[in-house]
Design an enzyme around this catalytic site. Structure first.
Site, PDB file in Angstrom:
ATOM      1  N   GLY A 152      63.289  65.646  59.918  1.00  0.00           N
ATOM      2  CA  GLY A 152      63.966  64.905  60.987  1.00  0.00           C
ATOM      3  C   GLY A 152      65.179  65.657  61.504  1.00  0.00           C
ATOM      4  O   GLY A 152      66.216  65.064  61.780  1.00  0.00           O
ATOM      5  N   SER A 193      65.706  67.444  64.334  1.00  0.00           N
ATOM      6  CA  SER A 193      65.873  67.780  65.742  1.00  0.00           C
ATOM      7  C   SER A 193      66.746  66.788  66.500  1.00  0.00           C
ATOM      8  O   SER A 193      66.993  66.947  67.693  1.00  0.00           O
ATOM      9  CB  SER A 193      64.510  67.887  66.439  1.00  0.00           C
ATOM     10  OG  SER A 193      63.917  66.612  66.495  1.00  0.00           O
ATOM     11  N   ARG A 194      67.203  65.747  65.839  1.00  0.00           N
ATOM     12  CA  ARG A 194      68.158  64.824  66.489  1.00  0.00           C
ATOM     13  C   ARG A 194      68.916  64.035  65.419  1.00  0.00           C
ATOM     14  O   ARG A 194      68.565  64.080  64.238  1.00  0.00           O
ATOM     15  CB  ARG A 194      67.472  63.881  67.484  1.00  0.00           C
ATOM     16  CG  ARG A 194      66.440  62.958  66.878  1.00  0.00           C
ATOM     17  CD  ARG A 194      65.626  62.274  67.984  1.00  0.00           C
ATOM     18  NE  ARG A 194      64.483  61.562  67.421  1.00  0.00           N
ATOM     19  CZ  ARG A 194      64.434  60.242  67.268  1.00  0.00           C
ATOM     20  NH1 ARG A 194      65.457  59.488  67.622  1.00  0.00           N
ATOM     21  NH2 ARG A 194      63.359  59.673  66.760  1.00  0.00           N
ATOM     22  N   ILE A 211      76.448  55.470  61.308  1.00  0.00           N
ATOM     23  CA  ILE A 211      76.503  56.743  62.031  1.00  0.00           C
ATOM     24  C   ILE A 211      75.897  56.560  63.418  1.00  0.00           C
ATOM     25  O   ILE A 211      74.830  55.936  63.557  1.00  0.00           O
ATOM     26  CB  ILE A 211      75.724  57.845  61.258  1.00  0.00           C
ATOM     27  CG1 ILE A 211      76.105  57.868  59.759  1.00  0.00           C
ATOM     28  CG2 ILE A 211      75.939  59.207  61.918  1.00  0.00           C
ATOM     29  CD1 ILE A 211      77.541  58.215  59.442  1.00  0.00           C
ATOM     30  N   TYR A 266      64.211  48.397  54.116  1.00  0.00           N
ATOM     31  CA  TYR A 266      65.011  49.613  54.280  1.00  0.00           C
ATOM     32  C   TYR A 266      65.934  49.792  53.065  1.00  0.00           C
ATOM     33  O   TYR A 266      66.035  50.880  52.502  1.00  0.00           O
ATOM     34  CB  TYR A 266      65.828  49.492  55.575  1.00  0.00           C
ATOM     35  CG  TYR A 266      66.651  50.707  55.942  1.00  0.00           C
ATOM     36  CD1 TYR A 266      66.084  51.800  56.593  1.00  0.00           C
ATOM     37  CD2 TYR A 266      68.022  50.752  55.669  1.00  0.00           C
ATOM     38  CE1 TYR A 266      66.851  52.905  56.946  1.00  0.00           C
ATOM     39  CE2 TYR A 266      68.793  51.850  56.017  1.00  0.00           C
ATOM     40  CZ  TYR A 266      68.205  52.923  56.657  1.00  0.00           C
ATOM     41  OH  TYR A 266      68.966  54.021  57.008  1.00  0.00           O
TER      42      TYR A 266
HETATM   43  P1  NDP Z   1      67.132  58.943  64.104  1.00  0.00           P
HETATM   44  O1  NDP Z   1      66.228  57.801  64.344  1.00  0.00           O
HETATM   45  O2  NDP Z   1      68.177  59.261  65.099  1.00  0.00           O
HETATM   46  O3  NDP Z   1      66.265  60.255  63.808  1.00  0.00           O
HETATM   47  C1  NDP Z   1      65.259  60.213  62.856  1.00  0.00           C
HETATM   48  C2  NDP Z   1      64.649  61.570  62.664  1.00  0.00           C
HETATM   49  O4  NDP Z   1      63.636  61.460  61.650  1.00  0.00           O
HETATM   50  C3  NDP Z   1      63.979  62.098  63.909  1.00  0.00           C
HETATM   51  O5  NDP Z   1      64.182  63.485  64.005  1.00  0.00           O
HETATM   52  C4  NDP Z   1      62.505  61.802  63.678  1.00  0.00           C
HETATM   53  O6  NDP Z   1      61.618  62.729  64.253  1.00  0.00           O
HETATM   54  C5  NDP Z   1      62.410  61.927  62.176  1.00  0.00           C
HETATM   55  N1  NDP Z   1      61.311  61.138  61.623  1.00  0.00           N
HETATM   56  C6  NDP Z   1      61.147  59.798  61.677  1.00  0.00           C
HETATM   57  N2  NDP Z   1      60.009  59.440  61.050  1.00  0.00           N
HETATM   58  C7  NDP Z   1      59.461  60.596  60.594  1.00  0.00           C
HETATM   59  C8  NDP Z   1      58.286  60.880  59.872  1.00  0.00           C
HETATM   60  N3  NDP Z   1      57.450  59.920  59.479  1.00  0.00           N
HETATM   61  N4  NDP Z   1      58.016  62.165  59.572  1.00  0.00           N
HETATM   62  C9  NDP Z   1      58.858  63.159  59.958  1.00  0.00           C
HETATM   63  N5  NDP Z   1      59.976  62.939  60.653  1.00  0.00           N
HETATM   64  C10 NDP Z   1      60.272  61.667  60.961  1.00  0.00           C
HETATM   65  O7  NDP Z   1      67.804  58.630  62.678  1.00  0.00           O
HETATM   66  P2  NDP Z   1      69.231  59.013  62.077  1.00  0.00           P
HETATM   67  O8  NDP Z   1      69.589  60.375  62.430  1.00  0.00           O
HETATM   68  O9  NDP Z   1      70.151  57.908  62.342  1.00  0.00           O
HETATM   69  O10 NDP Z   1      68.882  58.915  60.505  1.00  0.00           O
HETATM   70  C11 NDP Z   1      68.520  60.053  59.724  1.00  0.00           C
HETATM   71  C12 NDP Z   1      68.490  59.586  58.272  1.00  0.00           C
HETATM   72  O11 NDP Z   1      69.750  59.066  57.895  1.00  0.00           O
HETATM   73  C13 NDP Z   1      67.471  58.487  58.008  1.00  0.00           C
HETATM   74  O12 NDP Z   1      66.888  58.669  56.745  1.00  0.00           O
HETATM   75  C14 NDP Z   1      68.333  57.242  58.004  1.00  0.00           C
HETATM   76  O13 NDP Z   1      67.757  56.216  57.234  1.00  0.00           O
HETATM   77  C15 NDP Z   1      69.599  57.759  57.390  1.00  0.00           C
HETATM   78  N6  NDP Z   1      70.790  56.984  57.682  1.00  0.00           N
HETATM   79  C16 NDP Z   1      71.166  56.702  58.971  1.00  0.00           C
HETATM   80  C17 NDP Z   1      72.320  55.982  59.210  1.00  0.00           C
HETATM   81  C18 NDP Z   1      72.795  55.646  60.576  1.00  0.00           C
HETATM   82  O14 NDP Z   1      73.726  54.813  60.692  1.00  0.00           O
HETATM   83  N7  NDP Z   1      72.264  56.224  61.628  1.00  0.00           N
HETATM   84  C19 NDP Z   1      73.142  55.481  58.105  1.00  0.00           C
HETATM   85  C20 NDP Z   1      72.663  55.843  56.803  1.00  0.00           C
HETATM   86  C21 NDP Z   1      71.535  56.564  56.623  1.00  0.00           C
HETATM   87  P3  NDP Z   1      61.428  62.870  65.862  1.00  0.00           P
HETATM   88  O15 NDP Z   1      62.740  63.391  66.364  1.00  0.00           O
HETATM   89  O16 NDP Z   1      60.309  63.818  66.005  1.00  0.00           O
HETATM   90  O17 NDP Z   1      61.138  61.491  66.367  1.00  0.00           O
END
Ligand code: NDP
Length: 256
Positions: free
Chosen positions: A9, A11-12, A193, A160
């Site tokens: 994950g 790329s964003r 975040i 979750y």
């Molecule tokens: P985003 O939704 O912004 O990005 C998620 C990323 O994970 C994307 O790059 C996406 O790919 C990738 N992804 C999702 N599902 C899959 C899959 N099945 N296989 C491979 N790649 C996958 O999430 P965040 O950046 O916010 O979160 C990143 C991590 O941090 C997660 O594990 C989240 O639970 C955790 N987190 C987030 C918090 C928050 O407040 N945002 C707080 C605490 C933890 P693609 O770009 O191709 O769609």
């Protein structure tokens, strides 16, 4: 020899923040996501501009065949892997009270966030052990992005929280197992975040933060997590395997 990091994950959101800091610190990168490579080409170019060699490994971490294919691609392209950053994850499609939430949502979230991450870690751990046998001075580490949801109960997204709590034990298990190979395993727990994942609940969190939910009265940013993960990946904490790094602006600081 440059160190290679695989960021799921990447790329964003938080994963991109991590990838940017790793690239700046001199790592070459394998970036995973589910989107087509053409959709992330600009992001890959921007990471390359930071000095990193970058490949993209498209695939769903919940799929065993995709995990195998992604690691094969990294092996073929770079030949080795030093750091796995387990960052990819999903939120439940709908936030539903645990008295009503469905098995379907539970399966989806657990399959991706916990099972996919667990078996990707298992595969990488085995590869790192092989690398250690082949090259005794090989340096490897595994860093998993869980969440404050590993300990903070949100009753409208139980699946979750359960998945993130599971990643806490996963970290301890792999840390214990890989100790003999001197491969440290860490958990990073972000708070709130600003990313696409939280874009639907911006107003809710703006209000909670303004009311004092966090000690540091602001959102966290991918950059906050990227800085910390890059420090860990660089080897700043060699004697802390199995430990949790909480990066939440004081959200989990108990106050009276
Ligand atoms: P985003 O939704 O912004 O990005 C998620 C990323 O994970 C994307 O790059 C996406 O790919 C990738 N992804 C999702 N599902 C899959 C899959 N099945 N296989 C491979 N790649 C996958 O999430 P965040 O950046 O916010 O979160 C990143 C991590 O941090 C997660 O594990 C989240 O639970 C955790 N987190 C987030 C918090 C928050 O407040 N945002 C707080 C605490 C933890 P693609 O770009 O191709 O769609």
């Amino acid at each position: 020899m440059k160190k290679i990091a695989f960021v799921t994950g990447g790329s964003r959101g938080i994963g991109l923040g991590i990838a940017q800091h790793l690239a700046s610190k001199g790592f070459d990168l394998a970036i995973n996501g589910v989107r087509e490579e053409s959709a992330v080409e600009e992001v890959l170019m921007a990471l390359r501009a930071l000095g990193a060699e970058v490949i993209y490994c498209q695939g769903d971490i919940a799929s065993a065949s995709a995990r195998t294919a992604m690691l094969a691609k990294i092996k073929e392209h770079f030949g080795w892997l030093n750091v796995l950053v387990n960052n990819a994850g999903i939120a439940p499609k709908v936030r539903n009270d645990i008295l009503e939430a469905t098995e379907e949502s539970f399966d989806e979230v657990l399959n991706t966030n916990l099972k996919g991450t667990y078996f990707l870690t298992q595969a990488v751990a085995n590869w790192m052990v092989e690398q250690k046998h082949e090259t005794p001075d090989f340096e490897g580490s595994i860093i998993t992005i869980s969440s404050v949801s590993a300990t903070v109960a949100s009753v409208n997204r139980g699946e979750y929280c359960v998945a993130k709590a599971g990643l806490g034990m996963m970290t301890q298990l792999f840390a214990a197992r890989l100790g003999e190979f001197n491969i440290p395993v860490y958990e990073v727990r972000p708070g709130i975040i600003k990313t696409d994942m939280t874009s639907g609940v911006t107003a809710k969190y703006d209000k909670l933060i303004a009311e004092g939910l966090t000690v540091q009265a602001r959102w966290g940013y991918p950059d906050d997590i990227g800085k910390a993960v890059a420090a860990i990946a660089e080897g700043a904490f060699p004697y802390s395997t199995g430990q949790v790094f909480v990066i939440d602006g004081g959200l989990t600081l108990a106050r009276l």
